[in-house]
Write a protein that holds these residues in place. Structure first.
Motif, PDB file in Angstrom:
ATOM      1  N   GLY A  25      -9.966   6.277   2.984  1.00 26.84           N
ATOM      2  CA  GLY A  25      -8.979   5.390   2.760  1.00 26.84           C
ATOM      3  C   GLY A  25      -8.108   5.918   1.773  1.00 26.84           C
ATOM      4  O   GLY A  25      -8.446   6.378   0.725  1.00 26.84           O
ATOM      5  N   TRP A  26      -6.579   5.756   1.961  1.00 28.22           N
ATOM      6  CA  TRP A  26      -5.905   6.213   0.926  1.00 28.22           C
ATOM      7  C   TRP A  26      -5.955   5.287  -0.396  1.00 28.22           C
ATOM      8  O   TRP A  26      -6.106   3.826  -0.256  1.00 28.22           O
ATOM      9  CB  TRP A  26      -4.396   6.045   1.446  1.00 28.22           C
ATOM     10  N   ASP A  27      -6.084   5.959  -1.533  1.00 26.39           N
ATOM     11  CA  ASP A  27      -6.336   5.227  -2.702  1.00 26.39           C
ATOM     12  C   ASP A  27      -5.350   4.049  -3.215  1.00 26.39           C
ATOM     13  O   ASP A  27      -5.472   3.198  -3.987  1.00 26.39           O
ATOM     14  CB  ASP A  27      -6.741   6.152  -3.892  1.00 26.39           C
ATOM     15  N   ARG A  28      -3.919   4.454  -2.735  1.00 24.42           N
ATOM     16  CA  ARG A  28      -2.912   3.487  -3.168  1.00 24.42           C
ATOM     17  C   ARG A  28      -2.635   2.631  -1.937  1.00 24.42           C
ATOM     18  O   ARG A  28      -1.997   3.100  -0.938  1.00 24.42           O
ATOM     19  CB  ARG A  28      -1.658   4.195  -3.605  1.00 24.42           C
ATOM     20  N   ALA A  29      -3.198   1.685  -1.795  1.00 25.77           N
ATOM     21  CA  ALA A  29      -2.739   0.634  -0.869  1.00 25.77           C
ATOM     22  C   ALA A  29      -1.289   0.158  -0.478  1.00 25.77           C
ATOM     23  O   ALA A  29      -0.606   0.248   0.413  1.00 25.77           O
ATOM     24  CB  ALA A  29      -3.624  -0.932  -0.876  1.00 25.77           C
ATOM     25  N   ALA A  30      -0.821  -0.290  -1.865  1.00 27.85           N
ATOM     26  CA  ALA A  30       0.751  -0.579  -1.878  1.00 27.85           C
ATOM     27  C   ALA A  30       1.668   0.814  -2.014  1.00 27.85           C
ATOM     28  O   ALA A  30       0.898   1.636  -2.710  1.00 27.85           O
ATOM     29  CB  ALA A  30       0.946  -1.571  -3.047  1.00 27.85           C
ATOM     30  N   GLU A  31       2.578   0.574  -1.564  1.00 30.14           N
ATOM     31  CA  GLU A  31       3.449   1.802  -1.656  1.00 30.14           C
ATOM     32  C   GLU A  31       3.746   1.888  -3.043  1.00 30.14           C
ATOM     33  O   GLU A  31       4.410   1.091  -3.751  1.00 30.14           O
ATOM     34  CB  GLU A  31       4.870   1.735  -0.903  1.00 30.14           C
ATOM     35  N   PRO A  32       3.571   3.268  -3.659  1.00 27.99           N
ATOM     36  CA  PRO A  32       3.858   3.408  -5.129  1.00 27.99           C
ATOM     37  C   PRO A  32       5.344   3.817  -5.368  1.00 27.99           C
ATOM     38  O   PRO A  32       6.181   3.749  -4.565  1.00 27.99           O
ATOM     39  CB  PRO A  32       3.014   4.428  -5.582  1.00 27.99           C
ATOM     40  N   ALA A  33       5.739   4.142  -6.770  1.00 28.84           N
ATOM     41  CA  ALA A  33       7.156   4.687  -7.189  1.00 28.84           C
ATOM     42  C   ALA A  33       7.273   6.242  -6.114  1.00 28.84           C
ATOM     43  O   ALA A  33       8.345   6.303  -6.216  1.00 28.84           O
ATOM     44  CB  ALA A  33       7.179   4.701  -8.645  1.00 28.84           C
ATOM     45  N   ARG A  71      -5.019  13.508   9.676  1.00 29.91           N
ATOM     46  CA  ARG A  71      -3.655  13.554  10.474  1.00 29.91           C
ATOM     47  C   ARG A  71      -3.415  11.989  10.915  1.00 29.91           C
ATOM     48  O   ARG A  71      -2.260  11.357  10.878  1.00 29.91           O
ATOM     49  CB  ARG A  71      -3.539  14.492  11.450  1.00 29.91           C
ATOM     50  N   SER A  72      -4.421  11.331  11.269  1.00 23.52           N
ATOM     51  CA  SER A  72      -4.383  10.087  12.168  1.00 23.52           C
ATOM     52  C   SER A  72      -3.540   9.173  11.137  1.00 23.52           C
ATOM     53  O   SER A  72      -2.836   8.102  11.728  1.00 23.52           O
ATOM     54  CB  SER A  72      -5.499   9.619  12.730  1.00 23.52           C
ATOM     55  N   THR A  73      -3.749   9.040  10.033  1.00 19.76           N
ATOM     56  CA  THR A  73      -3.418   8.132   8.942  1.00 19.76           C
ATOM     57  C   THR A  73      -2.254   8.288   8.293  1.00 19.76           C
ATOM     58  O   THR A  73      -1.537   7.666   7.592  1.00 19.76           O
ATOM     59  CB  THR A  73      -4.379   7.418   8.325  1.00 19.76           C
ATOM     60  N   ALA A  74      -1.756   9.364   8.407  1.00 16.69           N
ATOM     61  CA  ALA A  74      -0.654  10.232   7.569  1.00 16.69           C
ATOM     62  C   ALA A  74       0.718   9.714   8.148  1.00 16.69           C
ATOM     63  O   ALA A  74       0.734   9.504   9.270  1.00 16.69           O
ATOM     64  CB  ALA A  74      -0.631  11.425   7.383  1.00 16.69           C
ATOM     65  N   GLN A  75       1.623   9.522   7.172  1.00 14.42           N
ATOM     66  CA  GLN A  75       2.986   9.012   7.573  1.00 14.42           C
ATOM     67  C   GLN A  75       3.733  10.285   7.681  1.00 14.42           C
ATOM     68  O   GLN A  75       4.754  10.568   8.608  1.00 14.42           O
ATOM     69  CB  GLN A  75       3.752   8.239   6.370  1.00 14.42           C
ATOM     70  N   VAL A  76       3.364  11.326   6.840  1.00 16.03           N
ATOM     71  CA  VAL A  76       4.012  12.657   7.233  1.00 16.03           C
ATOM     72  C   VAL A  76       3.128  13.808   6.816  1.00 16.03           C
ATOM     73  O   VAL A  76       2.019  13.615   5.966  1.00 16.03           O
ATOM     74  CB  VAL A  76       5.108  12.838   5.899  1.00 16.03           C
ATOM     75  N   ILE A  77       3.122  14.921   7.545  1.00 14.75           N
ATOM     76  CA  ILE A  77       2.436  15.997   7.200  1.00 14.75           C
ATOM     77  C   ILE A  77       3.447  17.056   6.782  1.00 14.75           C
ATOM     78  O   ILE A  77       4.417  17.397   7.127  1.00 14.75           O
ATOM     79  CB  ILE A  77       2.033  16.777   8.708  1.00 14.75           C
ATOM     80  N   ALA A 172       9.358  15.118  -3.534  1.00 15.99           N
ATOM     81  CA  ALA A 172       8.742  13.808  -3.555  1.00 15.99           C
ATOM     82  C   ALA A 172       9.814  12.479  -3.193  1.00 15.99           C
ATOM     83  O   ALA A 172       9.721  11.664  -2.466  1.00 15.99           O
ATOM     84  CB  ALA A 172       8.116  13.317  -4.733  1.00 15.99           C
ATOM     85  N   ARG A 173      10.809  12.720  -3.906  1.00 12.10           N
ATOM     86  CA  ARG A 173      11.926  11.973  -3.801  1.00 12.10           C
ATOM     87  C   ARG A 173      12.492  11.780  -2.203  1.00 12.10           C
ATOM     88  O   ARG A 173      12.708  10.527  -1.860  1.00 12.10           O
ATOM     89  CB  ARG A 173      13.037  12.037  -4.791  1.00 12.10           C
ATOM     90  N   ALA A 174      12.869  12.862  -1.941  1.00 18.83           N
ATOM     91  CA  ALA A 174      13.466  13.058  -0.370  1.00 18.83           C
ATOM     92  C   ALA A 174      12.405  12.428   0.599  1.00 18.83           C
ATOM     93  O   ALA A 174      12.742  11.583   1.605  1.00 18.83           O
ATOM     94  CB  ALA A 174      13.542  14.373   0.132  1.00 18.83           C
ATOM     95  N   LEU A 175      11.114  12.335   0.277  1.00 25.67           N
ATOM     96  CA  LEU A 175      10.028  11.828   1.095  1.00 25.67           C
ATOM     97  C   LEU A 175       9.999  10.137   1.167  1.00 25.67           C
ATOM     98  O   LEU A 175      10.103   9.666   1.971  1.00 25.67           O
ATOM     99  CB  LEU A 175       8.727  12.197   0.920  1.00 25.67           C
ATOM    100  N   ALA A 176      10.114  10.055  -0.113  1.00 25.47           N
ATOM    101  CA  ALA A 176      10.052   8.429  -0.471  1.00 25.47           C
ATOM    102  C   ALA A 176      11.289   7.497   0.126  1.00 25.47           C
ATOM    103  O   ALA A 176      11.232   6.639   0.596  1.00 25.47           O
ATOM    104  CB  ALA A 176      10.064   8.145  -2.129  1.00 25.47           C
ATOM    105  N   ARG A 178      12.730   8.540   2.680  1.00 29.27           N
ATOM    106  CA  ARG A 178      12.354   8.314   4.043  1.00 29.27           C
ATOM    107  C   ARG A 178      11.295   7.203   4.373  1.00 29.27           C
ATOM    108  O   ARG A 178      10.776   7.373   5.452  1.00 29.27           O
ATOM    109  CB  ARG A 178      12.212   9.675   4.819  1.00 29.27           C
ATOM    110  N   GLY A 179      10.675   6.623   3.542  1.00 29.72           N
ATOM    111  CA  GLY A 179       9.753   5.696   3.619  1.00 29.72           C
ATOM    112  C   GLY A 179       8.399   6.307   3.867  1.00 29.72           C
ATOM    113  O   GLY A 179       7.386   5.915   4.317  1.00 29.72           O
ATOM    114  N   ALA A 180       8.102   7.416   3.397  1.00 28.91           N
ATOM    115  CA  ALA A 180       6.911   8.253   3.526  1.00 28.91           C
ATOM    116  C   ALA A 180       6.272   8.400   2.351  1.00 28.91           C
ATOM    117  O   ALA A 180       6.389   9.166   1.287  1.00 28.91           O
ATOM    118  CB  ALA A 180       7.217   9.780   4.047  1.00 28.91           C
ATOM    119  N   PHE A 181       4.947   7.543   2.028  1.00 28.69           N
ATOM    120  CA  PHE A 181       4.384   7.513   0.943  1.00 28.69           C
ATOM    121  C   PHE A 181       2.975   7.946   1.050  1.00 28.69           C
ATOM    122  O   PHE A 181       2.317   7.999   0.054  1.00 28.69           O
ATOM    123  CB  PHE A 181       4.325   6.040   0.331  1.00 28.69           C
TER     124      PHE A 181
END
Length: 251
Positions: A25-33, A71-77, A172-176, A178-181
């Protein structure tokens, strides 16, 4: 083909897919900065990151099973251009079963795909772009040739994230934006090294393949030796036969 058995170290009880997803499981449940960057590698016992030029040659069925689950739970590869050229990455990167599962979880059917390429040494007519299930994002530099950028803009979203090198912080900013955390990073060593230098490695999932590769293969990381040691915390050890599946978190 039977599903490879994966157990916790010291246990004989087989873990099913649900238990493995919980273990990773991803350690940050809520979307961080900023996005959370999980790196995934396979390496031989003597430290090789590839065999005959491909990392897939080192993996077994257990590694491939876990690879698909990550891969199944990632927002971006996220992947480096060299890895795309070596490994292909054309077409669907997750199975039809996984796409259906993701949809039920409220995720897009296929994770996004982002490629880091400072020089844009990518073929816009390659299968990677022609058969892409989602429009790729290419992170590049201001110094990249204008002609290559124009050609790739026909088949991908191209974003400048640095002057002469792709800066992980700007990526990282470019991905953020686009909502990819939740970002799964699949190589290669130069990409991993650059994110280490920037302090943006949150997690390392390492499959230790029970083989000796010798040769001249690189390590899983390439970068500046002056960085010093970055301490990690071992989260768990899983096992499939002689293969070890290790999960480390940044301290």
């Amino acid at each position: 083909m039977s599903t490879p058995v994966i157990t916790a170290a010291g246990s004989a009880r087989e873990l099913d897919d649900g238990e493995l997803l919980a273990a990773y499981g991803w350690d940050r449940a809520a979307e961080p900065a900023r996005p959370y960057f999980r790196f995934n590698f396979v390496a031989s016992v003597d430290g090789a990151v590839s065999w005959n030029g491909r990392s897939g040659e080192l993996g077994d069925d257990a590694d491939r099973r876990l690879f698909g689950l990550l891969r199944s739970t990632a927002q971006v590869i996220l992947v480096g251009a060299g890895t795309v050229r070596a490994e292909g990455y054309a077409g669907e990167l997750v199975s039809a079963q996984t796409r259906s599962w993701r949809t039920r979880q409220g995720l897009p059917a296929h994770p996004g795909i982002a490629v880091v390429s400072a020089s844009l040494d990518l073929d816009p007519e390659s299968g990677f772009f022609a058969a892409a299930p989602v429009k790729p994002l290419v992170l590049t530099t201001a110094a990249a040739p204008d002609g290559r950028r124009a050609a790739l803009e026909e088949v991908a979203d191209v974003v400048v994230a640095g002057a002469r090198t792709v800066e992980p912080g700007l990526a990282a900013r470019a991905l953020a934006r686009r909502g990819a955390f939740r970002v799964l990073c699949e190589g290669g060593p130069t990409l991993f090294g650059s994110f280490q230098a920037a302090g943006l490695v949150d997690e390392l999932c390492l499959t230790l393949s029970p083989v000796l590769a010798a040769g001249s293969s690189s390590r899983i990381s390439a970068g500046t030796p002056e960085l010093g040691l970055a301490r990690l915390r071992l989260r768990h050890v899983l096992r499939s036969g002689d293969t070890l599946l290790l999960r480390y978190l940044a301290r």
